[in-house]
Design a protein around this motif. Structure first.
Motif, short mmCIF file in Angstrom:
data_model
loop_
_atom_site.label_atom_id
_atom_site.label_comp_id
_atom_site.label_asym_id
_atom_site.label_seq_id
_atom_site.Cartn_x
_atom_site.Cartn_y
_atom_site.Cartn_z
N ARG A 159 0.80 -1.22 0.00
CA ARG A 159 0.00 0.00 0.00
C ARG A 159 0.84 1.28 0.00
N ASP A 160 2.05 1.19 0.51
CA ASP A 160 2.89 2.37 0.49
C ASP A 160 3.88 2.37 -0.67
N ARG A 161 3.76 1.37 -1.54
CA ARG A 161 4.61 1.36 -2.73
C ARG A 161 4.28 2.58 -3.58
N GLU A 162 5.31 3.06 -4.26
CA GLU A 162 5.13 4.32 -4.95
C GLU A 162 4.02 4.28 -6.00
N PHE A 163 3.88 3.14 -6.67
CA PHE A 163 2.87 3.14 -7.75
C PHE A 163 1.45 3.23 -7.20
N ILE A 164 1.26 2.77 -5.99
CA ILE A 164 -0.06 2.90 -5.37
C ILE A 164 -0.29 4.35 -4.95
N VAL A 165 0.72 4.95 -4.31
CA VAL A 165 0.60 6.36 -3.93
C VAL A 165 0.39 7.22 -5.17
N ALA A 166 1.13 6.90 -6.23
CA ALA A 166 1.03 7.68 -7.46
C ALA A 166 -0.37 7.54 -8.07
N ALA A 167 -0.92 6.34 -8.03
CA ALA A 167 -2.25 6.13 -8.59
C ALA A 167 -3.28 6.93 -7.79
N ARG A 168 -3.08 7.00 -6.47
CA ARG A 168 -4.00 7.79 -5.66
C ARG A 168 -3.82 9.27 -5.98
N ALA A 169 -2.56 9.67 -6.23
CA ALA A 169 -2.28 11.09 -6.47
C ALA A 169 -2.93 11.59 -7.75
N VAL A 170 -3.23 10.68 -8.67
CA VAL A 170 -3.91 11.13 -9.88
C VAL A 170 -5.39 10.75 -9.84
N GLY A 171 -5.89 10.40 -8.66
CA GLY A 171 -7.32 10.28 -8.48
C GLY A 171 -7.94 8.92 -8.75
N MET A 172 -7.16 7.85 -8.72
CA MET A 172 -7.72 6.52 -8.96
C MET A 172 -8.64 6.14 -7.79
N PRO A 173 -9.88 5.70 -8.10
CA PRO A 173 -10.78 5.30 -7.01
C PRO A 173 -10.24 4.09 -6.25
N VAL A 174 -10.49 4.07 -4.96
CA VAL A 174 -9.94 3.02 -4.11
C VAL A 174 -10.37 1.62 -4.55
N ARG A 175 -11.66 1.49 -4.87
CA ARG A 175 -12.17 0.18 -5.27
C ARG A 175 -11.38 -0.37 -6.46
N ARG A 176 -11.16 0.50 -7.43
CA ARG A 176 -10.44 0.10 -8.63
C ARG A 176 -8.98 -0.23 -8.29
N LEU A 177 -8.42 0.58 -7.41
CA LEU A 177 -7.04 0.38 -6.99
C LEU A 177 -6.88 -1.00 -6.35
N LEU A 178 -7.85 -1.35 -5.50
CA LEU A 178 -7.78 -2.64 -4.82
C LEU A 178 -7.93 -3.78 -5.80
N TRP A 179 -8.95 -3.72 -6.66
CA TRP A 179 -9.22 -4.85 -7.54
C TRP A 179 -8.23 -4.97 -8.67
N ARG A 180 -7.86 -3.83 -9.24
CA ARG A 180 -7.09 -3.89 -10.47
C ARG A 180 -5.58 -3.88 -10.22
N HIS A 181 -5.17 -3.26 -9.11
CA HIS A 181 -3.73 -3.09 -8.93
C HIS A 181 -3.17 -3.83 -7.73
N LEU A 182 -3.94 -3.94 -6.66
CA LEU A 182 -3.43 -4.67 -5.50
C LEU A 182 -3.71 -6.16 -5.61
N LEU A 183 -4.95 -6.50 -5.97
CA LEU A 183 -5.32 -7.92 -6.03
C LEU A 183 -4.42 -8.74 -6.97
N PRO A 184 -4.16 -8.24 -8.19
CA PRO A 184 -3.30 -9.04 -9.07
C PRO A 184 -1.93 -9.34 -8.46
N GLN A 185 -1.45 -8.43 -7.63
CA GLN A 185 -0.15 -8.65 -7.01
C GLN A 185 -0.24 -9.74 -5.93
N CYS A 186 -1.46 -10.01 -5.49
CA CYS A 186 -1.65 -11.01 -4.44
C CYS A 186 -2.02 -12.38 -5.00
N THR A 187 -2.25 -12.48 -6.31
CA THR A 187 -2.77 -13.75 -6.84
C THR A 187 -1.84 -14.92 -6.57
#
Lengths: 281, 336
Positions: A159-187
């Motif tokens: 969650r503190d990785r730069e690409f997650i912070v960067a995605a938030r900084a440009v307004g990515m919705p949390v739900r999308r962030l979780l499903w599309r960017h965090l979940l795949p890293q956990c598969t």
């Protein structure tokens, strides 16, 4: 262990899992007899007409084993799907939410882990009566905790990785962030956790069916067949041996596959196997 | 001194007003005050350079404005007004809608800011859908258009690359494209060109100036590199120990610096001037954010300090047109 040996073991495990599924899916085609039909021959030893013999009331053991694979695999896999789904959602929410959400989720995990799984299953079944579906649901609802912990740990690390912070900084919705960017890293973690969980969920299903609390007659199940063999196994060894060997092989095969997938997908997680094996039975 | 930068805008034109912003982190050694009353304004379509050494709070200023201070850190007081809206009072969802659509942030080291397992074109398209209000079907095409807009050669090929396949310069261009996806009115560029080689740095600055004037977008250019600030910013704010110690038109601040720290920064800058052999590094270190003094935080390192500097904390005072400084010592009799 040399890695080639480990890889070979995983391949063997994977092959057995695939075979078991093939047998389960094709059971109606492969079975020489109706698994519930009473033949004239009772307690016939393995031979030409009944390859693996017949049981006390004359049912064909091979056919029952093939149909039993359906119960074991279906109940085991469905329960794991339920467990993984709950665990993933809880882990994502706890890891992302942090604070109170995280504390509540993780203390619930601790609480549930403190209950012996089979005991919980016994309680529920005593209340609602035995059925395969109930066993599936109970095993699913009692199996998600390890996954939740693993996914949460992954989310915390990410969650503190730069690409997650960067995605938030440009307004990515949390739900999308979780499903599309965090979940795949956990598969990777999730797949490995699931495979390792399969072995012991199948074992739990067999145990419950053995106790008569899972799959109900006339449906076949490996645990149930072992139970039926109890009285006569000294004279009719084939009734206990074949289901026992199948349960053992299936469980070991799932574990070998899980170990292999772990080494392949997520070498860092070498400790979860012992944690997962330790958490039930 | 005669060539003054354009007169700064009147307050009514201000796009962003930051006032007394204070951000703190609880820690074992006490409360770390990483921002200690940051105050500045930024006009529409204008560029403000924010300079200072590492740890002075430049990045934290950007994160505080956007509500992205990593926990357990918190903005504890102050105001951030953007187009008249108080950002610090917005809820998480309202704040998220500001990010990307009104204010976007780009970071140093662009390639770490992309999802490593997703093609960059898909990431740009995703943002276009989420914050750019572009239809799903049109998003892929518009993503390529946006990549073309930031002058990436062969944009449809670049769109299919994964982040690790991008060079630093390409990565920063993609990052700029993503920042533009929501058509923000303010772009915060945090060391956006640092770490790239010099020609690429110049290209990125050029690109940003181009999109800035085209879209009438304001920019907060955060950098430790005074040269780059002089190139892009019409106004500059110098940070030290979590506060702005000097602010004004770039030419004035760099041409006639008032604060001893600004002067030290300028002297520590490498030049091609042969007469000066060695760089003058500033001795000592900034005070720890957990132990900010009650007096001027620069006191320990200040070459111009006086006794009263240890008695009181200087407040901001005006030393020229739109040129303000937080220092008690009177302007360098000799310098200006």
């Amino acid at each position: 262990m040399p890695s080639s040996l480990g890889r070979r073991a995983a391949q063997v495990g994977g092959a057995i899992v695939v075979l078991a599924w093939a047998a389960a899916v094709c059971a109606p085609l492969l079975s020489p007899y109706d698994p519930a039909a009473f033949e004239r021959m009772q307690l016939a030893p393995p031979g030409r007409t009944h390859w693996l013999g017949t049981d006390e009331i004359g049912r064909d053991v091979l056919s029952r084993l093939l149909f039993g694979a359906r119960s074991s695999l279906l109940v085991g896999w469905l329960a794991v799907v339920i467990a993984i789904s709950i665990g993933t959602v809880v882990g994502l929410v706890a890891g992302w939410g942090g604070g109170v959400v995280d504390a509540v989720a993780m203390r619930s995990v601790d609480l549930l882990l403190a209950f012996p799984r089979l005991f919980l299953a016994l309680l529920v079944i005593a209340f609602w009566g035995p059925s395969a579906w109930l066993v599936t649901v109970v095993l699913g609802l009692t199996g998600w905790m390890t996954t939740a912990r693993l996914v949460r740990a992954q989310v915390l690390a990410l969650r503190d990785r730069e690409f997650i912070v960067a995605a938030r900084a440009v307004g990515m919705p949390v739900r999308r962030l979780l499903w599309r960017h965090l979940l795949p890293q956990c598969t990777g973690t999730i797949v490995v956790a699931a495979t390792l969980m399969l072995g012991n969920t199948i074992l739990a299903e067999s145990a419950l069916s053995f106790l008569g609390l899972g799959v109900q007659v006339p449906d076949a199940s490996w645990g149930g067949m072992l139970n039926e063999a109890r009285g006569v196994w000294r004279s009719a060894w084939w009734l206990a041996l074949f289901p026992g060997v199948l349960i053992t092989c299936t469980v070991i095969a799932h574990n070998l596959l899980g170990d292999g997938l772990r080494d392949w997908l997520d070498p860092r997680m070498s400790r979860i196997e012992s944690a997962e094996r330790g958490n039930s039975e | 001194m005669n060539a003054l930068a354009p007169m700064p805008s009147t307050p009514s034109l201000a796009l962003l007003e930051v006032e007394g912003l204070r951000t703190e982190f609880p820690s074992a050694e006490g409360i770390a005050r990483v921002l200690d009353g940051v105050t500045f304004t930024l006009a529409r379509a204008d560029t403000l350079g924010l300079v200072g050494e590492s740890g002075s709070g430049k990045t934290m200023t950007a994160l505080s404005i956007l509500g992205l201070v990593p926990p357990p850190g918190k903005v504890t007081s102050g105001a951030v007004r953007f187009e008249g809206t108080e950002l610090l009072k917005l809820g998480p969802e309202a704040l998220r809608r500001v990010r990307g659509r009104r204010i976007a942030l780009i970071f140093q080291e662009p390639n770490g800011t992309f999802d490593p397992v997703m093609q960059v074109g898909a990431q740009v398209a995703e943002l276009l859908r989420e914050v750019g209000d572009v239809e799903t079907r049109a998003a892929d095409r518009e993503a390529v258009d946006l990549l073309r807009k930031v002058h990436l050669p062969d944009p449809s090929r670049v769109a299919r690359l994964y982040p690790h396949q991008l060079s630093g310069g390409m990565g920063q261009r993609v990052a700029v494209a993503m920042a533009l996806a929501g058509r923000p009115k303010l772009l915060i560029a945090d060391e956006a060109a640092s770490g790239l080689d010099l020609t690429i740095q110049a290209q990125i600055r050029e690109l940003l100036s181009e999109v800035q004037s085209e879209r009438r977008m304001a920019m907060l250019w955060i950098s430790h590199d005074l040269g780059s600030v002089a190139q892009v910013a019409s106004r500059v704010a110098v940070m030290y120990a979590g506060r702005i110690v000097e602010t004004g038109p770039t030419r004035r601040v760099f041409g006639a610096p008032h604060h001893p720290y600004t002067r030290a920064l300028l002297r520590a800058r490498p030049t091609l001037d042969r007469r000066r052999r060695s760089l003058e590094a500033l001795a000592g270190a900034a005070p720890l954010p957990t132990r900010l003094p009650a007096h001027c935080p620069f006191y320990d390192r200040c070459p111009a300090r006086e006794e009263r500097c240890r008695q009181e904390d200087p407040i901001e005072r005006s030393v020229g047109p739109a040129h303000k400084v937080r220092c008690l010592v009177d302007p360098s009799s000799g310098a200006s």
